[in-house]
Motif scaffolding. Structure first.
Motif, mmCIF file in Angstrom:
data_model
loop_
_atom_site.group_PDB
_atom_site.id
_atom_site.type_symbol
_atom_site.label_atom_id
_atom_site.label_comp_id
_atom_site.label_asym_id
_atom_site.label_seq_id
_atom_site.Cartn_x
_atom_site.Cartn_y
_atom_site.Cartn_z
ATOM 1 N N ALA A 40 -1.817 0.819 -2.286
ATOM 2 C CA ALA A 40 -2.506 1.831 -3.081
ATOM 3 C C ALA A 40 -3.706 2.350 -2.306
ATOM 4 O O ALA A 40 -4.466 1.578 -1.717
ATOM 5 N N LEU A 41 -3.876 3.678 -2.297
ATOM 6 C CA LEU A 41 -4.981 4.308 -1.577
ATOM 7 C C LEU A 41 -6.109 4.664 -2.540
ATOM 8 O O LEU A 41 -5.882 4.886 -3.732
ATOM 9 N N PRO A 42 -7.329 4.749 -2.047
ATOM 10 C CA PRO A 42 -8.469 4.981 -2.935
ATOM 11 C C PRO A 42 -8.467 6.340 -3.622
ATOM 12 O O PRO A 42 -9.162 6.519 -4.626
ATOM 13 N N ASP A 43 -7.683 7.313 -3.102
ATOM 14 C CA ASP A 43 -7.637 8.636 -3.736
ATOM 15 C C ASP A 43 -6.506 8.746 -4.757
ATOM 16 O O ASP A 43 -6.231 9.834 -5.277
ATOM 17 N N GLY A 44 -5.837 7.639 -5.056
ATOM 18 C CA GLY A 44 -4.715 7.656 -5.985
ATOM 19 C C GLY A 44 -3.374 7.803 -5.316
ATOM 20 O O GLY A 44 -2.331 7.678 -5.956
ATOM 21 N N GLY A 45 -3.374 8.057 -4.013
ATOM 22 C CA GLY A 45 -2.134 8.181 -3.271
ATOM 23 C C GLY A 45 -1.569 6.829 -2.889
ATOM 24 O O GLY A 45 -2.112 5.770 -3.255
ATOM 25 N N TRP A 46 -0.482 6.875 -2.121
ATOM 26 C CA TRP A 46 0.210 5.643 -1.767
ATOM 27 C C TRP A 46 0.642 5.684 -0.314
ATOM 28 O O TRP A 46 0.962 6.735 0.241
ATOM 29 N N LEU A 47 0.640 4.507 0.282
ATOM 30 C CA LEU A 47 1.201 4.299 1.601
ATOM 31 C C LEU A 47 2.435 3.435 1.395
ATOM 32 O O LEU A 47 2.372 2.401 0.724
ATOM 33 N N PRO A 78 -9.163 -1.721 3.635
ATOM 34 C CA PRO A 78 -9.958 -0.503 3.443
ATOM 35 C C PRO A 78 -10.627 -0.051 4.738
ATOM 36 O O PRO A 78 -11.001 -0.864 5.586
ATOM 37 N N HIS A 79 -10.778 1.261 4.874
ATOM 38 C CA HIS A 79 -11.397 1.877 6.045
ATOM 39 C C HIS A 79 -12.303 2.994 5.558
ATOM 40 O O HIS A 79 -12.108 3.530 4.469
ATOM 41 N N ALA A 80 -13.290 3.342 6.362
ATOM 42 C CA ALA A 80 -14.232 4.396 5.959
ATOM 43 C C ALA A 80 -13.521 5.701 5.621
ATOM 44 O O ALA A 80 -13.969 6.445 4.738
ATOM 45 N N ASP A 81 -12.407 6.000 6.276
ATOM 46 C CA ASP A 81 -11.670 7.235 6.010
ATOM 47 C C ASP A 81 -10.548 7.060 4.991
ATOM 48 O O ASP A 81 -9.893 8.038 4.630
ATOM 49 N N GLY A 82 -10.303 5.825 4.589
ATOM 50 C CA GLY A 82 -9.246 5.582 3.611
ATOM 51 C C GLY A 82 -8.658 4.201 3.736
ATOM 52 O O GLY A 82 -8.930 3.315 2.940
ATOM 53 N N MET A 83 -7.831 3.983 4.763
ATOM 54 C CA MET A 83 -7.154 2.706 4.917
ATOM 55 C C MET A 83 -6.768 2.485 6.370
ATOM 56 O O MET A 83 -6.392 3.419 7.077
ATOM 57 N N LEU A 84 -6.893 1.237 6.822
ATOM 58 C CA LEU A 84 -6.366 0.818 8.109
ATOM 59 C C LEU A 84 -5.053 0.100 7.839
ATOM 60 O O LEU A 84 -4.988 -0.808 7.006
ATOM 61 N N SER A 85 -3.996 0.486 8.533
ATOM 62 C CA SER A 85 -2.695 -0.131 8.308
ATOM 63 C C SER A 85 -2.093 -0.583 9.627
ATOM 64 O O SER A 85 -2.349 0.001 10.683
ATOM 65 N N VAL A 86 -1.279 -1.636 9.560
ATOM 66 C CA VAL A 86 -0.542 -2.113 10.723
ATOM 67 C C VAL A 86 0.925 -2.267 10.339
ATOM 68 O O VAL A 86 1.250 -2.576 9.184
ATOM 69 N N LEU A 87 1.807 -2.040 11.288
ATOM 70 C CA LEU A 87 3.236 -2.182 11.062
ATOM 71 C C LEU A 87 3.919 -2.451 12.394
ATOM 72 O O LEU A 87 3.316 -2.287 13.463
ATOM 73 N N TYR A 96 1.790 -1.382 15.711
ATOM 74 C CA TYR A 96 0.969 -0.177 15.703
ATOM 75 C C TYR A 96 -0.085 -0.279 14.599
ATOM 76 O O TYR A 96 0.194 -0.760 13.504
ATOM 77 N N ALA A 97 -1.283 0.187 14.901
ATOM 78 C CA ALA A 97 -2.351 0.276 13.905
ATOM 79 C C ALA A 97 -2.692 1.745 13.687
ATOM 80 O O ALA A 97 -2.989 2.464 14.649
ATOM 81 N N TYR A 98 -2.630 2.180 12.431
ATOM 82 C CA TYR A 98 -2.934 3.556 12.062
ATOM 83 C C TYR A 98 -4.073 3.578 11.050
ATOM 84 O O TYR A 98 -4.134 2.731 10.145
ATOM 85 N N LYS A 103 -8.492 12.193 3.247
ATOM 86 C CA LYS A 103 -8.993 13.560 3.073
ATOM 87 C C LYS A 103 -8.109 14.570 3.803
ATOM 88 O O LYS A 103 -7.762 15.617 3.260
ATOM 89 N N THR A 104 -7.763 14.262 5.045
ATOM 90 C CA THR A 104 -6.999 15.210 5.853
ATOM 91 C C THR A 104 -5.504 14.960 5.808
ATOM 92 O O THR A 104 -4.719 15.796 6.251
#
Length: 622
Positions: A40-47, A78-87, A96-98, A103-104
């Motif tokens: 779950a992302l902080p803006d209500g979106g999803w990864l 959590p990350h300052a821009d939204g989320m840090l993810s690894v897969l 990979y880390a994304y 926002k963008t």
């Protein structure tokens, strides 16, 4: 020089929630139904992660961005821009880390980790007390690795041996615990913090050893515990971590459907409710559930994390080898000073201010070492180092010349049975004395002398502590002796040989000072003096005022300095400190500590140098 702090328990719980909502759980859109992993992302979106790659969705399920690959094993923080993810790319085994920019709508690649030389079974993230992000790569046959990411790159922290065939892993940052799901044997807990001894503990076992039906499948870390979905997919178990070794079942949820994946989204701080999302395996939809959750209380005490700026070459023996350092100051140019360090399996090591080894004196199994300078005997002045030799139960005396070269000069027997700790004392009246202890608590005080025939020693006082001591330090300016009794605390008494050993407690073992009590040293500042103590039990260091009532000024740990490729420290035995201006970042002096576990990458033990300015700034010291 950076000084950072551990987060309080509440702050960590918030950070772990991977979301900002405190309302009832919002179900993900239908597009997420077939995802193998979701965040779950902080803006209500999803990864979401599926077999085609990593997808970024808005709250309605519309795809905003995508990374195409046959992907597996998603985890996020959590990350300052939204989320840090690894897969992981299932074909190449590259990790990979994304950064997910909510926002963008961008998925920005941060770093790539090459395929390990083992079959990759799972991966998970861990955010440590320094807010550094680590990645655990879990191997099929039990071979695993821990990496840390920094400034667009990743460094190997350590190699690990973990339960083979671990299918899923997650980390509880709050308790620094790595959880592993092993289908046939259940769920296991491992120490996520690299600067600790590796410890593996059972959490939840299948019958007949536990209550998991057929073992474990999916898991989700909780702040202070773990959620475990059993092999049937119809029972969810919530476990709370009581302490380092013990876990207790808090709640069991029986599900009216068979779940394939579990994702604990957030904890509501005031209501104590845990939001849980479970994937209905048959319907391929995510269902909401909730549970009461109150993790075991953890200390909210802020502990400074200070970075070392120099590390020495590693010792030439494996295992528990390096023990105690001492600082020798060059008489004309402090930048040419030396650090002496003991190797309990070899002898005495000498390092320069850059940490390079300059000498090895194979004196045998040395334990503690100390230095005193400019000692006058007759018409001669000497710089002296002395150390305890455990095979002979003797004291070894070294002479240090003006260039910092060390040479063995004498050995003195003692009547001790198990010689151990040691420190030197330079009385204001002149001369040199030595305090040496035995594991049974006995202390012996020797007076060292020198004449045409050489060096000699004589016993001048004996006394005893109640149990095993080791570290000690003499305050030459006030004729006091501070002693560490490993399981009980810090004592002080008169260092004068003609005085009775009237012991007074400085600080007992407890919440702040965690056994074993190890190295002791005194920083003699321009306006105040401070006692530095190694609190080995929690790999921390205490700063106390060196005068009664010995007020505690602060507690810190030594973390990683990734810019310089230096790991943190742990389980420190000995330490030493000096207020001399050594130049550069050591203009106000430095602390030297032994490191129990060498990481970045694994190696034999060594010593770390820490600038006093970082310690003074952290605790507003004079």
């Amino acid at each position: 020089m950076k000084t950072k702090y551990l987060l309080s328990s509440l702050a960590l719980m918030t950070a772990l929630s991977c979301g900002t909502s405190t309302a009832a759980t919002t179900l993900p859109p239908a597009a997420v139904g077939r995802a193998q992993e979701i965040v779950a992302l902080p803006d209500g979106g999803w990864l979401m992660l599926d077999k085609q790659g990593l997808r970024l969705l808005d709250a309605s399920g519309k795809e905003r961005n995508k990374v195409s690959m046959r992907a597996k094993h998603l985890d996020a923080r959590p990350h300052a821009d939204g989320m840090l993810s690894v897969l992981t790319d299932a074909d190449t085994q590259k990790t990979y880390a994304y950064v997910v920019d909510v926002k963008t709508g961008q998925l920005r690649l941060q770093t790539t980790m090459a395929s390990p030389d083992f079959s990759l079974e799972s991966l998970c993230l861990y955010r440590d007390a320094q807010q550094l992000d680590h990645v655990f790569l879990i191997g099929k046959e039990g071979l695993s690795e821990q990496w840390v990411m920094h400034n667009g790159s990743a460094q190997l922290v350590r190699k690990l041996a973990l339960p083979p065939h671990s299918k899923h892993c997650r980390v509880d940052d709050l308790n620094q615990t790595l959880y592993l799901s092993v289908p046939e044997s259940g769920v296991w807990a491992f120490t996520a913090e690299a600067e600790t001894a590796a410890k593996l503990n059972p959490v939840a076992m299948p019958a007949p050893f536990g209550k998991l039906h057929g073992g474990a499948s999916a898991i989700s870390a909780l702040p202070g515990g773990v959620a475990v979905l059993d092999a049937s997919g119809k029972t969810l178990h919530l476990f709370s971590q009581k302490d380092e070794h013990h876990f207790q079942s808090v709640q069991v949820l029986n599900l009216p459907y068979s779940a394939a994946h579990v994702y604990a989204r957030s904890v509501h701080g005031t209501s104590g409710k845990l939001d849980i999302l479970l994937q209905d395996e048959k319907a391929k939809t995510w269902r909401a559930n909730s549970a009461n959750w109150k993790p075991a209380a953890r200390s909210n005490t802020e502990v400074a994390v200070i970075e070392p700026i120099v590390q020495t070459d590693t010792v030439a023996r494996h295992g528990d080898a390096a023990d105690d350092p001492a600082i020798w100051v060059h008489p004309h140019d402090a930048r040419l000073s030396r650090v002496l360090g003991t190797n309990k399996k070899q002898g005495l090591l000498v390092y320069d201010m850059q940490g390079k080894q300059t000498q090895l004196l194979e004196s045998g199994r040395l334990n503690n070492v100390d230095v005193r300078q400019n000692i006058l005997w007759g018409q001669q002045r000497f710089d002296i180092a002395m150390a305890t030799q455990r095979d002979e139960n003797s004291l070894v005396l070294y002479v240090i010349n003006a260039q910092g070269d060390v040479a063995e000069a004498a050995r003195f027997p003692t009547t001790l049975d198990k010689i151990y700790g040691f420190c030197l004392y330079q009385p204001r009246s002149g001369g040199l004395e030595a305090f040496v202890n035995d594991k049974d608590g006995t202390y012996q005080q020797f007076r060292i002398t020198h004449n045409e025939q050489g060096f000699s020693s004589g016993l001048v006082r004996s006394f005893k502590l109640g149990s095993q001591p080791e570290g000690c330090v003499a305050d030459d300016k006030t004729d006091r002796l501070f002693m560490g009794e490993e399981k009980r605390g810090i004592w002080v008494t008169s260092a004068k040989a003609d005085q009775a050993a009237d012991l007074q407690m400085v600080m007992p073992v407890g919440k702040q000072l965690v056994a074993d009590v190890e190295g002791l040293a005194i920083y003699f500042g321009e306006q105040a003096n401070y006692l530095l103590v190694s609190s080995q039990g929690d790999s921390s260091y205490l700063v106390l005022e060196a005068q009664a009532p010995y007020r505690l000024r602060g507690k810190f740990r030594i973390g990683m300095n990734l810019a310089k490729g230096i790991d943190g420290t742990s389980e420190t035995d000995g330490l030493d400190v000096s207020a001399v201006n050594f130049g550069g970042e050591f203009s106000k002096g430095m602390l030297v500590v032994q490191d129990g576990y060498k990481r970045l990458p694994d190696g034999t033990q060594n010593f770390k140098y820490i600038p006093w300015t970082a310690i003074a700034r952290a605790f507003k010291l004079q």
